[in-house]
Design a protein around this motif. Structure first.
Motif, PDB file in Angstrom:
ATOM      1  N   VAL A 240       0.857  -1.192   0.000  1.00 24.53           N
ATOM      2  CA  VAL A 240       0.000   0.000   0.000  1.00 24.53           C
ATOM      3  C   VAL A 240       0.895   1.245   0.000  1.00 24.53           C
ATOM      4  O   VAL A 240       1.925   1.294   0.668  1.00 24.53           O
ATOM      5  N   PRO A 241       0.506   2.279  -0.759  1.00 24.29           N
ATOM      6  CA  PRO A 241       1.331   3.487  -0.871  1.00 24.29           C
ATOM      7  C   PRO A 241       1.084   4.463   0.276  1.00 24.29           C
ATOM      8  O   PRO A 241       0.022   4.465   0.899  1.00 24.29           O
ATOM      9  N   TRP A 242       2.071   5.304   0.507  1.00 26.94           N
ATOM     10  CA  TRP A 242       1.943   6.373   1.484  1.00 26.94           C
ATOM     11  C   TRP A 242       1.462   7.642   0.787  1.00 26.94           C
ATOM     12  O   TRP A 242       1.796   7.893  -0.368  1.00 26.94           O
ATOM     13  N   SER A 243       0.676   8.448   1.515  1.00 23.61           N
ATOM     14  CA  SER A 243       0.266   9.760   1.023  1.00 23.61           C
ATOM     15  C   SER A 243       0.257  10.729   2.197  1.00 23.61           C
ATOM     16  O   SER A 243       0.038  10.320   3.345  1.00 23.61           O
ATOM     17  N   GLU A 244       0.499  11.981   1.907  1.00 27.39           N
ATOM     18  CA  GLU A 244       0.540  12.972   2.988  1.00 27.39           C
ATOM     19  C   GLU A 244      -0.863  13.466   3.314  1.00 27.39           C
ATOM     20  O   GLU A 244      -1.661  13.754   2.424  1.00 27.39           O
ATOM     21  N   LYS A 245      -1.164  13.531   4.607  1.00 31.00           N
ATOM     22  CA  LYS A 245      -2.438  14.058   5.103  1.00 31.00           C
ATOM     23  C   LYS A 245      -2.106  15.331   5.874  1.00 31.00           C
ATOM     24  O   LYS A 245      -1.703  15.292   7.040  1.00 31.00           O
ATOM     25  N   SER A 246      -2.274  16.468   5.215  1.00 35.70           N
ATOM     26  CA  SER A 246      -1.829  17.734   5.802  1.00 35.70           C
ATOM     27  C   SER A 246      -2.584  18.089   7.071  1.00 35.70           C
ATOM     28  O   SER A 246      -2.015  18.659   8.010  1.00 35.70           O
ATOM     29  N   SER A 247      -3.873  17.757   7.135  1.00 30.81           N
ATOM     30  CA  SER A 247      -4.662  18.110   8.318  1.00 30.81           C
ATOM     31  C   SER A 247      -4.217  17.318   9.549  1.00 30.81           C
ATOM     32  O   SER A 247      -4.455  17.738  10.681  1.00 30.81           O
ATOM     33  N   TRP A 248      -3.589  16.176   9.329  1.00 28.26           N
ATOM     34  CA  TRP A 248      -3.063  15.370  10.443  1.00 28.26           C
ATOM     35  C   TRP A 248      -1.571  15.617  10.659  1.00 28.26           C
ATOM     36  O   TRP A 248      -1.002  15.123  11.609  1.00 28.26           O
ATOM     37  N   LYS A 249      -0.943  16.326   9.722  1.00 31.08           N
ATOM     38  CA  LYS A 249       0.509  16.522   9.740  1.00 31.08           C
ATOM     39  C   LYS A 249       1.215  15.167   9.839  1.00 31.08           C
ATOM     40  O   LYS A 249       2.027  14.918  10.738  1.00 31.08           O
ATOM     41  N   ALA A 250       0.850  14.306   8.899  1.00 36.10           N
ATOM     42  CA  ALA A 250       1.359  12.938   8.930  1.00 36.10           C
ATOM     43  C   ALA A 250       1.306  12.318   7.543  1.00 36.10           C
ATOM     44  O   ALA A 250       0.631  12.832   6.637  1.00 36.10           O
ATOM     45  N   GLU A 251       2.033  11.232   7.366  1.00 36.48           N
ATOM     46  CA  GLU A 251       1.895  10.395   6.179  1.00 36.48           C
ATOM     47  C   GLU A 251       1.026   9.201   6.557  1.00 36.48           C
ATOM     48  O   GLU A 251       1.117   8.674   7.674  1.00 36.48           O
ATOM     49  N   VAL A 252       0.179   8.770   5.622  1.00 35.59           N
ATOM     50  CA  VAL A 252      -0.825   7.750   5.922  1.00 35.59           C
ATOM     51  C   VAL A 252      -0.844   6.694   4.817  1.00 35.59           C
ATOM     52  O   VAL A 252      -0.652   7.001   3.631  1.00 35.59           O
ATOM     53  N   ALA A 253      -1.077   5.454   5.232  1.00 32.14           N
ATOM     54  CA  ALA A 253      -1.311   4.351   4.294  1.00 32.14           C
ATOM     55  C   ALA A 253      -2.390   3.466   4.906  1.00 32.14           C
ATOM     56  O   ALA A 253      -2.458   3.321   6.139  1.00 32.14           O
ATOM     57  N   THR A 254      -3.232   2.892   4.069  1.00 32.70           N
ATOM     58  CA  THR A 254      -4.344   2.069   4.577  1.00 32.70           C
ATOM     59  C   THR A 254      -4.303   0.683   3.942  1.00 32.70           C
ATOM     60  O   THR A 254      -4.226   0.556   2.717  1.00 32.70           O
ATOM     61  N   ALA A 255      -4.369  -0.339   4.801  1.00 35.48           N
ATOM     62  CA  ALA A 255      -4.346  -1.729   4.356  1.00 35.48           C
ATOM     63  C   ALA A 255      -5.604  -2.440   4.838  1.00 35.48           C
ATOM     64  O   ALA A 255      -6.230  -2.029   5.829  1.00 35.48           O
ATOM     65  N   HIS A 256      -5.960  -3.497   4.139  1.00 35.04           N
ATOM     66  CA  HIS A 256      -7.123  -4.301   4.504  1.00 35.04           C
ATOM     67  C   HIS A 256      -6.736  -5.774   4.524  1.00 35.04           C
ATOM     68  O   HIS A 256      -5.952  -6.234   3.688  1.00 35.04           O
ATOM     69  N   THR A 257      -7.278  -6.509   5.477  1.00 41.25           N
ATOM     70  CA  THR A 257      -7.041  -7.947   5.539  1.00 41.25           C
ATOM     71  C   THR A 257      -8.245  -8.618   6.188  1.00 41.25           C
ATOM     72  O   THR A 257      -9.024  -7.966   6.897  1.00 41.25           O
ATOM     73  N   SER A 258      -8.396  -9.909   5.946  1.00 38.37           N
ATOM     74  CA  SER A 258      -9.493 -10.689   6.529  1.00 38.37           C
ATOM     75  C   SER A 258      -8.921 -11.849   7.313  1.00 38.37           C
ATOM     76  O   SER A 258      -7.986 -12.517   6.855  1.00 38.37           O
ATOM     77  N   ILE A 259      -9.470 -12.103   8.495  1.00 38.30           N
ATOM     78  CA  ILE A 259      -9.059 -13.223   9.325  1.00 38.30           C
ATOM     79  C   ILE A 259     -10.281 -14.081   9.599  1.00 38.30           C
ATOM     80  O   ILE A 259     -11.255 -13.620  10.213  1.00 38.30           O
ATOM     81  N   ALA A 260     -10.256 -15.309   9.111  1.00 39.92           N
ATOM     82  CA  ALA A 260     -11.402 -16.218   9.281  1.00 39.92           C
ATOM     83  C   ALA A 260     -11.063 -17.290  10.306  1.00 39.92           C
ATOM     84  O   ALA A 260      -9.967 -17.856  10.301  1.00 39.92           O
ATOM     85  N   THR A 261     -11.992 -17.562  11.206  1.00 43.30           N
ATOM     86  CA  THR A 261     -11.845 -18.631  12.197  1.00 43.30           C
ATOM     87  C   THR A 261     -13.083 -19.519  12.141  1.00 43.30           C
ATOM     88  O   THR A 261     -14.174 -19.068  11.776  1.00 43.30           O
ATOM     89  N   ARG A 262     -12.921 -20.790  12.511  1.00 43.91           N
ATOM     90  CA  ARG A 262     -14.026 -21.755  12.454  1.00 43.91           C
ATOM     91  C   ARG A 262     -14.163 -22.440  13.802  1.00 43.91           C
ATOM     92  O   ARG A 262     -13.181 -22.926  14.368  1.00 43.91           O
TER      93      ARG A 262
END
Length: 254
Positions: free
Chosen positions: A40-62
């Motif tokens: 996942v790429p990084w992007s600057e979020k000026s309102s947070w004064k930070a760099e941000v990246a967002t990832a998604h994953t799924s965890i399945a249990t039975r």
């Protein structure tokens, strides 16, 4: 049968953005490795004064479904004793009475159906672009805008009291002198957030004066130390964060 739960966590890498590769910057190095793992790429979020990246994953249990309560669960010991006494009295009344035969039905325990539970996990990675001692404002702003409670925040930072590459989770407590954690506690208004401490080793001398400590944590990792981080931290830390988040979700549901 299947259930799906969605959860959003904030994973913060503390460090000095302008001093890459230094020991004090290991938190940012770790979240960089997580972003690389999920591609996942990084992007600057000026309102947070930070760099941000967002990832998604799924965890399945039975697991097996929880069985319903037994229909005889309300029967007390006293009534069971009375029933036994009545049976003895009935079978012994009269000399010609035949020996009783067992009429107790054979109970076959029915297995409950399998249930598949899926945790849809969104991971927002954050690297504050501010000085370490005020980096908490970036964390609190992100948490507020995303609606993420403090207990779903993981802050990754360096720990000079542990050997290089050693990992340790902490649920709450004092900052132990770490200025970045102090800033997070102040900005969030609580110390009830998780910390993942990454060991960076200790200065090779007994002198722990502020000047020596600052020189050590602001020094760059040696090549062999980077290899240790790659071997002991980078390949494990993402799994550890997911494991802790999954465990916390199970406890909340229980």
């Amino acid at each position: 049968m299947a259930t799906t739960v969605r959860k959003h966590i904030l994973v913060v890498g503390l460090g000095n953005y302008t001093h890459p590769g230094t020991r004090h910057n290991v938190g940012m190095m770790v979240v960089d490795s997580i972003a690389q793992r999920f591609n996942v790429p990084w992007s600057e979020k000026s309102s947070w004064k930070a760099e941000v990246a967002t990832a998604h994953t799924s965890i399945a249990t039975r697991h097996r479904a929880t069985p319903p309560p037994s229909p005889n669960a309300h029967v007390g010991k006293k009534s069971l004793r009375s029933s036994a006494a009545d049976t003895v009295s009935d079978t012994t009344a009269g000399a010609a009475a035949e020996a009783p035969t067992s009429t107790t039905p054979v109970v076959v325990k029915k297995k409950e159906p399998w249930v598949t539970s899926t945790l849809e996990l969104t991971i927002t990675l954050l690297k504050p672009l501010q000085l370490m001692n005020i980096s908490g404002t970036s964390v609190s702003k992100a948490a507020k805008d995303l609606g993420i409670p403090a207990q779903d925040i993981v802050v990754i930072h360096d720990d000079m009291e542990r050997d290089i590459g050693k990992l340790s989770f902490k649920s709450e407590g004092s900052a132990n002198g770490h200025n970045g954690i102090k800033s997070c506690v102040k900005a969030l208004g609580t110390a009830h957030f998780r910390r993942l401490r990454i060991g960076i080793g200790r200065p090779p001398i007994s002198d722990r004066s502020p000047k020596v400590v600052a020189g050590y944590v602001l020094g760059r990792f040696k090549p062999l130390e980077v290899e240790k981080l790659e071997e002991l931290v980078y390949d494990k830390v993402g799994d550890e964060i997911i494991r802790v988040s999954t465990t916390a979700e199970k406890k909340t549901k229980a």
